[in-house]
Design an enzyme around this catalytic site. Structure first.
Site, PDB file in Angstrom:
ATOM      1  N   HIS A 192       0.800  -1.222   0.000  1.00 47.38           N
ATOM      2  CA  HIS A 192       0.000   0.000   0.000  1.00 47.38           C
ATOM      3  C   HIS A 192       0.836   1.276   0.000  1.00 47.38           C
ATOM      4  CE1 HIS A 192      -3.196  -2.904   0.490  1.00 47.38           C
ATOM      5  NE2 HIS A 192      -3.834  -2.029  -0.258  1.00 47.38           N
ATOM      6  N   ARG A 299     -10.808   3.321  -2.385  1.00 46.76           N
ATOM      7  CA  ARG A 299     -10.461   2.464  -1.235  1.00 46.76           C
ATOM      8  C   ARG A 299     -10.877   3.178   0.050  1.00 46.76           C
ATOM      9  NH1 ARG A 299      -5.735   1.251  -4.576  1.00 46.76           N
ATOM     10  NH2 ARG A 299      -5.392  -0.975  -4.642  1.00 46.76           N
ATOM     11  N   ARG A 335     -15.630   1.027  -2.886  1.00 43.88           N
ATOM     12  CA  ARG A 335     -15.493  -0.296  -2.271  1.00 43.88           C
ATOM     13  C   ARG A 335     -15.707  -0.170  -0.771  1.00 43.88           C
ATOM     14  NH1 ARG A 335      -9.796  -3.253  -2.639  1.00 43.88           N
ATOM     15  NH2 ARG A 335      -9.177  -1.729  -1.076  1.00 43.88           N
ATOM     16  N   GLU A 434     -11.015 -11.192  -6.422  1.00 44.70           N
ATOM     17  CA  GLU A 434      -9.615 -11.199  -5.991  1.00 44.70           C
ATOM     18  C   GLU A 434      -9.263 -12.496  -5.269  1.00 44.70           C
ATOM     19  OE1 GLU A 434      -8.901  -7.753  -3.505  1.00 44.70           O
ATOM     20  OE2 GLU A 434     -10.914  -7.831  -2.674  1.00 44.70           O
ATOM     21  N   ASN A 457      -4.097  -7.479  -7.552  1.00 46.81           N
ATOM     22  CA  ASN A 457      -3.056  -7.427  -6.513  1.00 46.81           C
ATOM     23  C   ASN A 457      -3.200  -8.639  -5.591  1.00 46.81           C
ATOM     24  OD1 ASN A 457      -2.715  -4.971  -7.683  1.00 46.81           O
ATOM     25  ND2 ASN A 457      -3.528  -3.782  -5.968  1.00 46.81           N
ATOM     26  N   ASP A 458      -4.440  -8.908  -5.219  1.00 50.37           N
ATOM     27  CA  ASP A 458      -4.673 -10.074  -4.372  1.00 50.37           C
ATOM     28  C   ASP A 458      -4.865 -11.343  -5.196  1.00 50.37           C
ATOM     29  OD1 ASP A 458      -4.522  -9.248  -1.647  1.00 50.37           O
ATOM     30  OD2 ASP A 458      -6.302  -8.029  -1.989  1.00 50.37           O
ATOM     31  N   ARG A 468       2.168 -10.695  -1.618  1.00 47.23           N
ATOM     32  CA  ARG A 468       2.417  -9.497  -2.442  1.00 47.23           C
ATOM     33  C   ARG A 468       3.377  -8.520  -1.786  1.00 47.23           C
ATOM     34  NH1 ARG A 468      -3.556  -6.580  -2.082  1.00 47.23           N
ATOM     35  NH2 ARG A 468      -2.566  -4.574  -2.339  1.00 47.23           N
ATOM     36  N   CYS A 505      -9.243  -3.298 -11.192  1.00 48.03           N
ATOM     37  CA  CYS A 505      -8.720  -2.192 -10.389  1.00 48.03           C
ATOM     38  C   CYS A 505      -7.408  -2.548  -9.712  1.00 48.03           C
ATOM     39  CB  CYS A 505      -9.754  -1.721  -9.369  1.00 48.03           C
ATOM     40  SG  CYS A 505     -10.277  -3.022  -8.265  1.00 48.03           S
TER      41      CYS A 505
HETATM   42  C1  PEP Z   1      -6.509  -5.741  -5.436  1.00 44.61           C
HETATM   43  O1  PEP Z   1      -6.413  -6.648  -4.608  1.00 44.61           O
HETATM   44  O2  PEP Z   1      -6.150  -5.852  -6.628  1.00 44.61           O
HETATM   45  C2  PEP Z   1      -7.063  -4.440  -5.042  1.00 44.61           C
HETATM   46  C3  PEP Z   1      -7.314  -3.520  -5.939  1.00 44.61           C
HETATM   47  O3  PEP Z   1      -7.287  -4.231  -3.720  1.00 44.61           O
HETATM   48  P1  PEP Z   1      -6.163  -3.822  -2.652  1.00 44.61           P
HETATM   49  O4  PEP Z   1      -4.901  -3.531  -3.411  1.00 44.61           O
HETATM   50  O5  PEP Z   1      -6.688  -2.650  -1.919  1.00 44.61           O
HETATM   51  O6  PEP Z   1      -6.072  -5.065  -1.830  1.00 44.61           O
HETATM   52 MG    MG Z   2      -7.386  -6.510  -2.729  1.00 43.48          MG
END
Ligand code: PEP
Ligand code: MG
Length: 579
Positions: A192, A299, A335, A434, A457-458, A468, A505
Site C-alpha cells: 500500500h 479504497r 469499495r 480477488e 493485486n490479491d 504481495r 482495479c
Molecule cells: C486488489 O487486490 O487488486 C485491489 C485492488 O485491492 P487492494 O490492493 O486494496 O487489496
Molecule cells: Mg485486494
C-alpha cells in the site's frame, strides 16, 4: 569514491537526484547510572522537555499547514502529554528519591504508564494515550541522549527518503514538494505504500532489501524509479546521464498530457473506459487532471485509517458526496472497507494472526460487525443521489457472502426510505474478484451481480501463493502467468454472457505489458493509478482490437510461461508501433 548500485522494484515512475534523508529507528539505548547531583539531573530533564516541546510545536505547525488541522491533532495530544505535570513530577521524584539518571527515571515511569493504558483493552481512547506517551517519551529520551529523531512532516529541503518500510500514514505525511523520491528495504509493487506513492506522484523504489544499511544521511543518490535502480555517490557523468534521462521522461509526459481530453479508443475504433483508483477525496484532483473517465476504485479504508476512531456516518457521507459531486456524473465505484491484511486500524483491536492476508479481513469483518457495516452503507446510500454511485464488496469468496452483503444493503436502503431519506434507484452493486474461488465461479456470480472488478493485486498473490509484500518471493508474483490470464478471461467472458461488465482495479490494469492482453480479452474498464492513465490511453490508441484478440488467445492457448507471454506481447506491440 566509486558509485554503489542497488536494485529494487520500481513502484512509482520518475527519476530523482537528491541527498538521503534516513527515516529509520534511532538508537535510543542508554545505561542506568547513579547521579550525585539530583538537582542538576532534574535540570537536564527540564531542558530535554523544553527541547521536545519546541520540536513538537514546530512539527504541529508544519503538519497543520501542509496536511490540515485534522492530521495535526495527534501533535496536540503529544503536547498535552509533554505538559502534563503529573507525569513529569513522577520522573523528577524518581531522580531525587533514587539518585538515578534522567534517562532511567523517564524510562521507568513511561513504561509503567504505557503498560497501564495499553492494558485497557475495552478503552481504545486510553490505548491511544499509551501510544502518545511512548512517542513523547522517546522524543524526550532522544533529547537527553542528543540523538536526532527523524520526522517526515518537517522535511523542508529536497531529499530522497530512505526507510525500512513506510506505513500508509508515513507516506501520507510526505510533502511532495520536498520529497523527491523514496526507497525502502521491503515491499512490492502492490504494497500500500507503493500504491500511495503513485497517487502522490512521488517516484519510489521498494524491496531493495538493504538500502537502510547502505546509505547515511546526506549521501547523494540517483533514484531511477523507471528501472528500479539506485546509484549511491554517483559520478559527474552519471549525474549528467540521469539528468538527461529525467528530461526525456518529462518530455514524454508532456506528450501524454496532450491526450487528457481524448477518448480511450483503439486504432480500429473500440472504446474502453480508463478510470482511476483513489484513497481519499483529495485524490480526485489527480483523477481529473489525468483525464480519467471515472473512479474505478475508491479504497474507503483510508477514511477509517486516517481517523482516530470509527468515522461517523456523517463524516463518511461528506467524503462520498464530495467524490461523487467532483466527478460530475461520471461513474464512481466505492469499495466498502477493506481493513486487515497490511491495513490496520489502531482502534479496532484484532487478534494477532499467523496469516493476516488469509484472515479476518474486508467483507469478513463487515459481515461480522453488522452495525459498523451498516453505518458505511447508510452513508453511501445517502450520498448516492449526488452522482453515479456503484457499490462494490471486497474479498468475496462465496455467493453466500455476496448475498448476505447485498441483503444488508437492501435492508439498510429500506430503512432509509422508511425514514423519508432519498436514495438513488440506479446504484449498481458489484464485487471484487480477488479470490481464485470467485474467479473460477464467475459464471455463477455473474447471474447475481451488476459488475465485476478484478483485484489482481490479491488475485495474483492468492493464485500463485506468493505474498504481495514479500520481495523474497516476488519472482512468483507473475501477472502474465497464463494461469492468471486464464482466470481473467473466464471472469470477463462470464460477465459478458450475462450482459454485465468487468473492470480491473488491481495494478495490472495499468501495466503496459498487460494492457494489450486485457484489451484483447475484452476488459471493459481499466482502473489504475491516475498517473498511468495517459500513457495507457496513448498505448491503446496504437493498438487494433482484432490483433489484440488474436494475441490474447495465443498467449492463453500456446504459452506455458510468463516469459513467453512477455515476448509475444513485446513483438505484437512493436509490430503495431511500426505500422
Ligand atoms: C486488489 O487486490 O487488486 C485491489 C485492488 O485491492 P487492494 O490492493 O486494496 O487489496
Ligand atoms: Mg485486494
Amino acid at each position: 569514491m566509486t558509485t554503489v548500485k542497488l536494485t529494487g522494484i520500481a513502484a512509482s515512475d520518475g527519476i530523482a537526484i537528491a541527498p538521503v534523508y534516513l527515516l529509520t529507528e534511532p538508537n535510543l539505548s542508554f545505561e542506568t547510572k547513579r547521579v550525585e547531583d539530583a538537582d542538576a539531573e532534574v535540570a537536564r530533564l527540564d531542558a530535554a522537555y523544553g527541547q521536545a516541546i519546541a520540536e513538537v510545536s514546530k512539527i504541529r505547525d508544519i503538519a497543520k499547514e501542509s496536511l490540515g488541522a485534522e492530521e495535526a491533532q495527534v501533535f496536540d495530544a503529544h503536547l498535552m502529554v509533554l505538559q502534563d505535570p503529573e507525569f513529569t513530577d513522577q520522573v523528577k521524584m524518581k531522580i531525587k528519591d533514587e539518585n538515578v539518571n534522567a534517562e532511567a527515571a523517564l524510562h521507568e515511569v513511561s513504561t509503567f504508564f504505557i503498560n497501564m493504558f495499553a492494558g485497557m483493552e475495552d478503552n481504545p481512547y486510553m490505548q491511544e494515550r499509551a501510544a502518545d506517551i511512548k512517542d513523547v517519551s522517546e522524543r524526550v529520551l532522544a533529547a537527553l541522549l542528543g540523538v536526532k529523531l527523524p520526522s517526515p512532516a518537517t522535511i523542508d529541503e529536497e531529499v530522497v527518503v530512505i526507510a525500512h518500510d513506510l506505513t500508509p500514514s508515513d507516506t501520507a505525511q510526505l510533502n511532495k514538494d520536498f520529497v523527491k523520491a523514496f526507497v525502502t528495504n521491503i515491499g512490492g509493487r502492490t504494497s500500500h505504500s507503493a500504491i500511495m506513492a503513485r497517487s502522490l506522484e512521488i517516484p519510489a523504489i521498494v524491496g531493495t532489501k538493504s538500502i537502510t544499511e547502505t546509505v547515511k544521511d546526506g549521501d547523494l543518490l540517483i533514484v531511477d524509479a523507471l528501472e528500479g535502480i539506485v546509484l549511491l555517490n554517483p559520478t559527474e557523468d552519471e549525474i549528467k546521464e540521469y539528468q538527461a534521462k529525467a528530461d526525456a521522461y518529462a518530455a514524454q509526459k508532456a506528450e501524454w498530457e496532450k491526450l487528457v481530453a481524448a477518448p480511450s479508443v483503439t486504432k480500429d475504433g473500440h472504446h474502453v473506459e480508463l478510470a482511476a483508483n483513489i484513497g481519499t477525496p483529495k485524490d480526485v484532483k489527480g483523477v481529473l487532471e489525468n483525464g480519467a473517465e471515472g473512479v474505478g476504485l475508491y479504497r474507503t479504508e483510508f477514511l477509517y485509517m486516517d481517523s482516530p476512531d470509527f468515522p461517523t456516518e456523517d463524516d463518511q457521507y461528506e467524503a462520498y458526496k464530495t467524490v461523487l459531486e467532483s466527478m460530475d456524473g461520471k461513474g464512481v465505484v466505492v469499495r466498502t472497507m477493506d481493513i486487515g491484511g497490511d491495513k490496520e486500524l489502531p482502534y479496532l483491536t484484532l487478534p494477532e494472526e499467523m496469516n493476516p492476508f488469509l484472515g479476518y479481513r474486508a467483507i469478513r469483518i463487515s459481515l461480522d460487525r453488522k452495525e459498523m457495516f451498516k453505518t458505511q452503507l447508510r452513508a453511501l446510500l445517502r450520498a448516492s443521489v449526488h452522482g453515479d454511485l456503484r457499490i462494490m464488496f471486497p474479498m468475496i469468496a462465496t455467493l453466500q457472502e455476496f448475498r448476505a452483503a447485498k441483503a444488508i444493503l437492501d435492508e439498510t436502503k429500506a430503512e432509509l426510505v422508511a425514514e423519508g431519506i432519498e436514495v438513488s434507484d440506479s446504484i449498481q452493486v458489484g464485487i471484487m474478484i480477488e479470490i481464485p474461488a470467485a474467479a473460477v465461479l464467475a459464471h455463477q456470480f455473474a447471474k447475481e451481480v451488476d459488475f465485476f472488478s478484478i483485484g489482481t493485486n490479491d488475485l495474483i498473490q492468492y493464485t500463485m501463493a506468493a505474498d504481495r509484500m514479500n520481495e523474497q518471493v516476488s519472482y512468483l508474483y507473475q501477472p502474465y502467468n497464463p494461469s492468471i490470464l486464464t482466470l481473467i478471461k473466464h471472469v470477463i467472458e462470464s460477465s459478458h454472457k450475462e450482459g454485465k461488465w468487468t473492470g480491473m482495479c488491481g495494478e495490472m490494469a495499468g501495466d503496459q505489458i498487460a494492457v494489450p492482453l486485457l484489451l484483447g480479452m475484452g476488459l471493459d474498464e481499466f482502473s489504475m493509478s491516475a498517473t498511468s492513465v495517459l500513457k495507457t490511453r496513448s498505448l491503446i490508441s496504437k493498438l487494433n482490437l482484432t490483433d489484440m484478440q488474436a494475441l490474447a488467445d495465443k498467449a492463453i492457448n500456446e504459452c506455458s510461461t510468463a516469459e513467453e507471454v512477455v515476448e509475444l506481447v513485446n513483438a505484437a506491440v512493436e509490430a503495431a508501433q511500426n505500422n
